[in-house]
Enzyme design. Structure first.
Site: not given
Ligand SMILES: NC(=O)C1=CN([C@@H]2O[C@H](COP(=O)(O)OP(=O)(O)OC[C@H]3O[C@@H](n4cnc5c(N)ncnc54)[C@H](OP(=O)(O)O)[C@@H]3O)[C@@H](O)[C@H]2O)C=CC1
Ligand SMILES: Nc1nc(=O)c2c([nH]1)NC[C@@H]1CN(c3ccc(C(=O)N[C@@H](CCC(=O)O)C(=O)O)cc3)C=[N+]21
Ligand SMILES: [Mg+2]
Length: 296
Positions: A54, A98, A121
């Site tokens: 990422k 995460q 997200d």
């Protein structure tokens, strides 16, 4: 094999190329660099690979990448403090924590502490509610990536039977919302569903987000269906470690009309959508028009 292989890797590269142009324009015309902060708690090796990929792709698109690694033993309060400072940092337009988090940390509490405008997200309750009621939201990256692949390869989805296997907050449920918004007739199946095979056999579109290696086989698939395999499962085959999806690719490709591979399908689209959401969040924060066609 009769099915077309849907090349998510190539499609994601195209999306990232478009993003890079918009980012360059934002920099040139407004002196703004979109920034994405990623928080990793603990040492999970698979998560570290995602975080590294990422970070690399974020920088390649011309965006700023901020990586925060916390000890697995970090407290909820420390994590909340960090999120508070990232919420207040004008150089940070997107924040990703995460998952999964260590068991002593309340994930819902953490996700809901993120400024919804920076929640790239789309896991904050406000964004979940906005998506569910058809309002402008941050859309979760994996379902958004699946939708982009489906629209690209299938065109309009109106009236199609879609079966989503899995009901997690990060994939299954938001995927179902997006398919409903695109006028599919949506069924959500899960571990308590009866007669899963026959439910799947009714589908024009199958989304497998189960986390069980190759549980879906060709015998479950209706001829001509489109199959999107979200699963990322590390297995050992013939003494080698290998990545497989939730779908048995070989047998499913004999009956489906189109199917995503693992790797090279949904995974790269997830990262591309994360970067697209970061650009969108940045434009919204600065009151600038959002580049069209990148997010849903
Ligand atoms: N490619 C990508 O970008 C991403 C890939 N993934 C991968 O996608 C998969 C799913 O992830 P996630 O949603 O987080 O997983 P979860 O474990 O949170 O959810 C799995 C879902 O599958 C259901 N399920 C489990 N076993 C069965 C079964 N035998 N039959 C029917 N349903 C079953 C569960 O049902 P119940 O609710 O009843 O327990 C649950 O709803 C994983 O392989 C994950 O690694 C995840 C995120 C991104
Ligand atoms: N807050 C949060 N958001 C997430 O979106 C999130 C998360 N936590 N936790 C973990 C899962 C999993 N996930 C993947 C993303 C990209 C690939 C990916 O890029 N896969 C490539 C390469 C896989 C490889 O070779 O290792 C592919 O499928 O081709 C995979 C999995 C995002 N997730
Ligand atoms: Mg989960």
């Amino acid at each position: 094999m009769v099915a077309v292989k849907i090349d998510g890797k190539a499609f994601a590269e195209t999306v990232r190329g478009d993003l890079a142009k918009h980012v360059e324009q934002l920099q040139r015309e407004h002196g703004i660099t979109p920034g994405l902060a990623v928080i990793l708690v603990g040492e999970d090796p698979a998560s570290e690979v995602y975080v590294r990929n990422k970070g690399k792709q974020t920088r390649e698109c011309g965006m700023a990448s901020f990586e925060h690694k916390l000890e697995a033993t970090s407290s909820e309060a420390e994590l909340l403090d960090l999120i508070g400072s990232l919420n207040a940092d004008p150089a940070v337009h997107g924040i990703l924590v995460q998952l999964p988090l260590p068991a002593h940390i309340d994930s819902d509490k953490i996700l809901n502490a993120i400024d919804p405008a920076k929640d790239v997200d789309g896991f904050h309750v406000s964004n979940v509610g906005l998506l569910g009621t058809g309002q402008k939201a941050m859309v979760p990256c994996t379902p958004l990536g699946c939708l982009m692949l489906l629209r690209h390869h299938h065109g309009k989805l109106d009236g199609l039977n879609a079966v989503v296997i899995g009901r997690s907050n990060i994939v299954g449920k938001p995927m179902a919302q997006l398919l409903l918004r695109d006028n599919c007739t949506v069924t959500i199946a899960h571990s308590r569903s009866r007669d899963l095979q026959n439910i799947v056999r009714s589908a024009d579109i199958v989304i497998a987000a189960v986390g069980r290696p190759e549980i879906v086989t060709g015998a479950w698939i209706k001829a001509g269906a489109t199959v999107i395999d979200v699963g990322i499962n590390r297995v050992e085959r013939d003494g080698r470690k290998k990545l497989v999806g939730d779908v048995n690719f070989e047998s499913a490709a004999e009956v489906a009309s189109a199917i995503t591979p693992v790797p090279g399908g949904v995974g790269p689209m997830t990262i591309a959508c994360l970067l697209a959401n970061t650009l969108t969040a940045c434009c919204r924060a600065r009151g600038l028009p959002e580049p069209l066609g990148l997010t849903a």
